[in-house]
Design a protein around this motif. Structure first.
Motif, PDB file in Angstrom:
ATOM      1  N   ARG A   9       0.835  -1.212   0.000  1.00 20.71           N
ATOM      2  CA  ARG A   9       0.000   0.000   0.000  1.00 20.71           C
ATOM      3  C   ARG A   9       0.867   1.259   0.000  1.00 20.71           C
ATOM      4  NH1 ARG A   9      -5.614   0.032   1.521  1.00 20.71           N
ATOM      5  NH2 ARG A   9      -6.418  -2.089   1.354  1.00 20.71           N
ATOM      6  N   ALA A  10       1.966   1.217   0.741  1.00 24.60           N
ATOM      7  CA  ALA A  10       2.886   2.370   0.759  1.00 24.60           C
ATOM      8  C   ALA A  10       3.488   2.570  -0.630  1.00 24.60           C
ATOM      9  CB  ALA A  10       3.977   2.169   1.797  1.00 24.60           C
ATOM     10  N   GLU A  11       3.850   1.477  -1.300  1.00 25.46           N
ATOM     11  CA  GLU A  11       4.367   1.588  -2.668  1.00 25.46           C
ATOM     12  C   GLU A  11       3.296   2.144  -3.604  1.00 25.46           C
ATOM     13  OE1 GLU A  11       7.773  -1.924  -2.734  1.00 25.46           O
ATOM     14  OE2 GLU A  11       6.100  -2.084  -4.119  1.00 25.46           O
ATOM     15  N   LEU A  12       2.060   1.682  -3.441  1.00 24.98           N
ATOM     16  CA  LEU A  12       0.974   2.171  -4.296  1.00 24.98           C
ATOM     17  C   LEU A  12       0.707   3.657  -4.060  1.00 24.98           C
ATOM     18  CD1 LEU A  12      -1.426  -0.892  -4.023  1.00 24.98           C
ATOM     19  CD2 LEU A  12      -0.196  -0.147  -6.075  1.00 24.98           C
ATOM     20  N   ASP A  13       0.754   4.072  -2.805  1.00 24.14           N
ATOM     21  CA  ASP A  13       0.570   5.500  -2.484  1.00 24.14           C
ATOM     22  C   ASP A  13       1.605   6.361  -3.200  1.00 24.14           C
ATOM     23  OD1 ASP A  13      -1.602   4.999  -0.821  1.00 24.14           O
ATOM     24  OD2 ASP A  13      -0.427   5.095   1.032  1.00 24.14           O
ATOM     25  N   ALA A  14       2.791   5.817  -3.419  1.00 25.74           N
ATOM     26  CA  ALA A  14       3.870   6.557  -4.077  1.00 25.74           C
ATOM     27  C   ALA A  14       3.872   6.349  -5.598  1.00 25.74           C
ATOM     28  CB  ALA A  14       5.215   6.123  -3.498  1.00 25.74           C
ATOM     29  N   ASN A  15       2.916   5.583  -6.101  1.00 28.31           N
ATOM     30  CA  ASN A  15       2.879   5.223  -7.519  1.00 28.31           C
ATOM     31  C   ASN A  15       1.620   5.804  -8.171  1.00 28.31           C
ATOM     32  OD1 ASN A  15       3.306   3.991  -9.971  1.00 28.31           O
ATOM     33  ND2 ASN A  15       3.300   1.903  -9.194  1.00 28.31           N
ATOM     34  N   GLY A  16       1.446   7.108  -8.009  1.00 24.48           N
ATOM     35  CA  GLY A  16       0.230   7.778  -8.444  1.00 24.48           C
ATOM     36  C   GLY A  16      -0.153   7.574  -9.893  1.00 24.48           C
ATOM     37  N   GLU A  17       0.829   7.570 -10.784  1.00 23.77           N
ATOM     38  CA  GLU A  17       0.527   7.462 -12.212  1.00 23.77           C
ATOM     39  C   GLU A  17      -0.118   6.117 -12.560  1.00 23.77           C
ATOM     40  OE1 GLU A  17       3.042   7.639 -16.323  1.00 23.77           O
ATOM     41  OE2 GLU A  17       3.609   9.069 -14.744  1.00 23.77           O
ATOM     42  N   ALA A  18       0.460   5.030 -12.082  1.00 25.57           N
ATOM     43  CA  ALA A  18      -0.081   3.703 -12.382  1.00 25.57           C
ATOM     44  C   ALA A  18      -1.447   3.503 -11.710  1.00 25.57           C
ATOM     45  CB  ALA A  18       0.892   2.616 -11.952  1.00 25.57           C
ATOM     46  N   VAL A  19      -1.583   3.973 -10.481  1.00 24.68           N
ATOM     47  CA  VAL A  19      -2.863   3.861  -9.773  1.00 24.68           C
ATOM     48  C   VAL A  19      -3.931   4.670 -10.511  1.00 24.68           C
ATOM     49  CG1 VAL A  19      -4.096   4.399  -7.630  1.00 24.68           C
ATOM     50  CG2 VAL A  19      -1.820   3.357  -7.534  1.00 24.68           C
ATOM     51  N   ALA A  20      -3.575   5.856 -10.974  1.00 20.72           N
ATOM     52  CA  ALA A  20      -4.528   6.686 -11.726  1.00 20.72           C
ATOM     53  C   ALA A  20      -4.955   5.993 -13.021  1.00 20.72           C
ATOM     54  CB  ALA A  20      -3.907   8.047 -12.029  1.00 20.72           C
ATOM     55  N   GLN A  21      -4.030   5.303 -13.654  1.00 23.63           N
ATOM     56  CA  GLN A  21      -4.355   4.578 -14.876  1.00 23.63           C
ATOM     57  C   GLN A  21      -5.406   3.496 -14.592  1.00 23.63           C
ATOM     58  OE1 GLN A  21      -0.828   3.287 -16.900  1.00 23.63           O
ATOM     59  NE2 GLN A  21      -1.928   2.683 -18.729  1.00 23.63           N
ATOM     60  N   LEU A  22      -5.232   2.767 -13.509  1.00 24.66           N
ATOM     61  CA  LEU A  22      -6.222   1.745 -13.136  1.00 24.66           C
ATOM     62  C   LEU A  22      -7.564   2.370 -12.776  1.00 24.66           C
ATOM     63  CD1 LEU A  22      -4.603  -1.087 -10.981  1.00 24.66           C
ATOM     64  CD2 LEU A  22      -5.483  -1.193 -13.301  1.00 24.66           C
ATOM     65  N   ARG A  23      -7.514   3.452 -12.031  1.00 24.89           N
ATOM     66  CA  ARG A  23      -8.772   4.122 -11.647  1.00 24.89           C
ATOM     67  C   ARG A  23      -9.516   4.633 -12.883  1.00 24.89           C
ATOM     68  NH1 ARG A  23      -6.199   6.585  -6.434  1.00 24.89           N
ATOM     69  NH2 ARG A  23      -6.839   4.986  -4.954  1.00 24.89           N
ATOM     70  N   GLY A  24      -8.769   5.070 -13.883  1.00 20.58           N
ATOM     71  CA  GLY A  24      -9.392   5.500 -15.136  1.00 20.58           C
ATOM     72  C   GLY A  24     -10.119   4.347 -15.813  1.00 20.58           C
ATOM     73  N   LEU A  25      -9.502   3.182 -15.832  1.00 18.54           N
ATOM     74  CA  LEU A  25     -10.152   2.001 -16.404  1.00 18.54           C
ATOM     75  C   LEU A  25     -11.388   1.614 -15.594  1.00 18.54           C
ATOM     76  CD1 LEU A  25      -7.070  -0.228 -17.301  1.00 18.54           C
ATOM     77  CD2 LEU A  25      -8.566   0.987 -18.892  1.00 18.54           C
ATOM     78  N   LEU A  26     -11.300   1.742 -14.285  1.00 16.24           N
ATOM     79  CA  LEU A  26     -12.429   1.413 -13.409  1.00 16.24           C
ATOM     80  C   LEU A  26     -13.649   2.291 -13.689  1.00 16.24           C
ATOM     81  CD1 LEU A  26     -11.242   0.731  -9.764  1.00 16.24           C
ATOM     82  CD2 LEU A  26     -12.893  -0.568 -11.082  1.00 16.24           C
ATOM     83  N   ARG A  27     -13.396   3.531 -14.030  1.00 13.44           N
ATOM     84  CA  ARG A  27     -14.503   4.447 -14.334  1.00 13.44           C
ATOM     85  C   ARG A  27     -15.260   4.015 -15.591  1.00 13.44           C
ATOM     86  NH1 ARG A  27     -11.085   8.067 -11.771  1.00 13.44           N
ATOM     87  NH2 ARG A  27      -9.895   8.694 -13.585  1.00 13.44           N
ATOM     88  N   GLU A  28     -14.599   3.204 -16.422  1.00 11.53           N
ATOM     89  CA  GLU A  28     -15.231   2.731 -17.662  1.00 11.53           C
ATOM     90  C   GLU A  28     -16.056   1.471 -17.455  1.00 11.53           C
ATOM     91  OE1 GLU A  28     -12.251   2.338 -20.709  1.00 11.53           O
ATOM     92  OE2 GLU A  28     -11.322   4.227 -20.129  1.00 11.53           O
ATOM     93  N   GLY A  29     -15.936   0.840 -16.290  1.00 12.30           N
ATOM     94  CA  GLY A  29     -16.710  -0.375 -16.030  1.00 12.30           C
ATOM     95  C   GLY A  29     -15.899  -1.390 -15.252  1.00 12.30           C
ATOM     96  N   LYS A  30     -16.375  -2.622 -15.283  1.00 15.35           N
ATOM     97  CA  LYS A  30     -15.738  -3.687 -14.506  1.00 15.35           C
ATOM     98  C   LYS A  30     -14.282  -3.880 -14.914  1.00 15.35           C
ATOM     99  CE  LYS A  30     -16.025  -8.452 -13.021  1.00 15.35           C
ATOM    100  NZ  LYS A  30     -16.732  -9.725 -13.114  1.00 15.35           N
ATOM    101  N   LEU A  31     -13.468  -4.134 -13.892  1.00 21.05           N
ATOM    102  CA  LEU A  31     -12.039  -4.338 -14.074  1.00 21.05           C
ATOM    103  C   LEU A  31     -11.657  -5.654 -13.408  1.00 21.05           C
ATOM    104  CD1 LEU A  31      -9.260  -3.078 -14.892  1.00 21.05           C
ATOM    105  CD2 LEU A  31      -9.215  -2.079 -12.605  1.00 21.05           C
ATOM    106  N   THR A  32     -10.962  -6.518 -14.145  1.00 23.17           N
ATOM    107  CA  THR A  32     -10.461  -7.768 -13.583  1.00 23.17           C
ATOM    108  C   THR A  32      -8.942  -7.703 -13.533  1.00 23.17           C
ATOM    109  OG1 THR A  32     -12.368  -9.049 -14.350  1.00 23.17           O
ATOM    110  CG2 THR A  32     -10.362 -10.285 -13.848  1.00 23.17           C
TER     111      THR A  32
END
Length: 117
Positions: free
Chosen positions: A71-94
């Motif tokens: 989680r600490a690594e993810l908190d510091a990895n904003g770009e990749a997390v934002a990319q996933l969140r963008g996909l999530l806004r489009e619908g289901k994500l596996t």
């Protein structure tokens, strides 16, 4: 707005209900062709660091500490997390992973992180 995040081994059969399929491992899984995986994206950057992955070694007694460190690594990895969140806004994500342990792996930890955020 509720986000739907699922977790699945990359070796399992692709299903239309999977929605967008994202491999979240740093290393490509053995025995899976890129065609058969039917990925939307291979997001290596979201995977745990090599150091953390090797330390964890899929040992269940290290699971709680692994999640905390990841989680600490993810908190510091904003770009990749934002990319996933963008996909999530489009619908289901596996989130797809290659580990044998279905309960203690980075995809499970990442799904929990995304749901909590």
């Amino acid at each position: 707005m509720a986000f739907e995040v699922a977790v699945k081994r990359v070796y399992e059969t692709h299903d239309k209900a999977d929605g967008q399929r994202v491999l979240v491992d740093r290393i490509w899984p053995r025995g899976v062709s890129k065609t058969d995986a039917e990925l939307t994206l291979w997001l290596k950057e979201i995977a745990p660091s090599d150091e953390l992955r090797k330390w964890f070694g899929h040992e269940p007694e290290r699971w709680a500490e692994f999640q905390k460190r990841y989680r600490a690594e993810l908190d510091a990895n904003g770009e990749a997390v934002a990319q996933l969140r963008g996909l999530l806004r489009e619908g289901k994500l596996t989130l797809l992973y290659g580990a044998h342990d279905e309960a203690h792996n980075n995809a499970v930890a990442l799904a929990a992180y995304l749901r909590d955020a």
